[in-house]
Design a protein around this motif. Sequence first.
Motif, PDB file in Angstrom:
ATOM      1  N   LEU A 273     -58.587 -41.232 -12.882  1.00  0.00           N
ATOM      2  CA  LEU A 273     -57.647 -39.984 -13.533  1.00  0.00           C
ATOM      3  C   LEU A 273     -58.302 -38.553 -12.810  1.00  0.00           C
ATOM      4  CD1 LEU A 273     -57.624 -41.026 -17.154  1.00  0.00           C
ATOM      5  CD2 LEU A 273     -55.615 -40.630 -15.293  1.00  0.00           C
ATOM      6  N   LYS A 274     -59.456 -38.656 -12.309  1.00  0.00           N
ATOM      7  CA  LYS A 274     -60.237 -37.478 -11.674  1.00  0.00           C
ATOM      8  C   LYS A 274     -59.770 -37.356 -10.238  1.00  0.00           C
ATOM      9  CE  LYS A 274     -64.213 -37.367 -14.890  1.00  0.00           C
ATOM     10  NZ  LYS A 274     -65.288 -38.558 -14.783  1.00  0.00           N
ATOM     11  N   ILE A 275     -59.805 -38.425  -9.463  1.00  0.00           N
ATOM     12  CA  ILE A 275     -59.609 -38.612  -8.244  1.00  0.00           C
ATOM     13  C   ILE A 275     -58.159 -37.877  -7.675  1.00  0.00           C
ATOM     14  CG2 ILE A 275     -58.434 -40.583  -7.610  1.00  0.00           C
ATOM     15  CD1 ILE A 275     -60.768 -41.136  -5.661  1.00  0.00           C
ATOM     16  N   GLY A 276     -57.507 -37.902  -8.474  1.00  0.00           N
ATOM     17  CA  GLY A 276     -56.086 -37.110  -8.133  1.00  0.00           C
ATOM     18  C   GLY A 276     -56.113 -35.505  -8.152  1.00  0.00           C
ATOM     19  N   ASP A 277     -57.167 -35.019  -8.767  1.00  0.00           N
ATOM     20  CA  ASP A 277     -57.304 -33.812  -9.016  1.00  0.00           C
ATOM     21  C   ASP A 277     -58.984 -33.254  -8.654  1.00  0.00           C
ATOM     22  OD1 ASP A 277     -57.135 -30.919  -9.642  1.00  0.00           O
ATOM     23  OD2 ASP A 277     -56.944 -31.271 -12.103  1.00  0.00           O
ATOM     24  N   PRO A 278     -59.175 -33.447  -7.307  1.00  0.00           N
ATOM     25  CA  PRO A 278     -60.735 -33.106  -7.377  1.00  0.00           C
ATOM     26  C   PRO A 278     -60.823 -31.775  -7.752  1.00  0.00           C
ATOM     27  CG  PRO A 278     -59.383 -33.176  -5.280  1.00  0.00           C
ATOM     28  CD  PRO A 278     -58.430 -33.546  -6.351  1.00  0.00           C
ATOM     29  N   ASN A 279     -60.137 -30.634  -7.316  1.00  0.00           N
ATOM     30  CA  ASN A 279     -60.425 -29.292  -8.122  1.00  0.00           C
ATOM     31  C   ASN A 279     -60.683 -29.038  -9.332  1.00  0.00           C
ATOM     32  OD1 ASN A 279     -60.315 -28.399  -5.350  1.00  0.00           O
ATOM     33  ND2 ASN A 279     -58.056 -27.869  -5.724  1.00  0.00           N
ATOM     34  N   GLY A 280     -60.010 -29.858 -10.261  1.00  0.00           N
ATOM     35  CA  GLY A 280     -59.888 -30.331 -11.798  1.00  0.00           C
ATOM     36  C   GLY A 280     -61.597 -30.957 -11.978  1.00  0.00           C
TER      37      GLY A 280
END
Length: 164
Positions: free
Chosen positions: A42-49
């Motif tokens: 769930l995090k890897i798709g939004d590294p900036n998040g």
Amino acid sequence: MRTEGDVEAAVAAAPARTRALPWISTLVRVALAGIFGAAGLLKIGDPNGSVRAVQAYQLFPNNVAQLIGYALPFLEIALALVLLVGLATRFAAVVGGLLLLAFIGGVASAWARGLSIDCGCFGGGGQVAPGETRYLEEILRDIGFLVLAAWLAFFPRSRFTLDR
């Protein structure tokens, strides 16, 4: 030298609790793999998040927070894969437990300092309105996950693994 009959007799004589331990550890290992895998994916798709979530804790200098934010999803996915295949299970459980202790400490620190953030544990994260924080729920959830990691550290033998 033990024969196959000796081993079967020893297994049959073992208490049911002892025979159940590897199956319980298998369930725990797969559950932890799912938890770390979901968190990482769930995090890897939004590294900036992910970076934004780490920065929201205000615990690290910006460059360190960026490094943690970018690396954390990969660490979580690696832990998930290692646990899923059952390789170095005790080591993975200890590393996962230490990671969970860091998460619990980070959330508790944010709560104690009056920050209003979402933990970012399963994606998202960052600043939220004061009424939207769920610190107690997040800490209790992570304590539950920590109990699973501790179980696996003490009882690492499980079924369907690459461990011996």
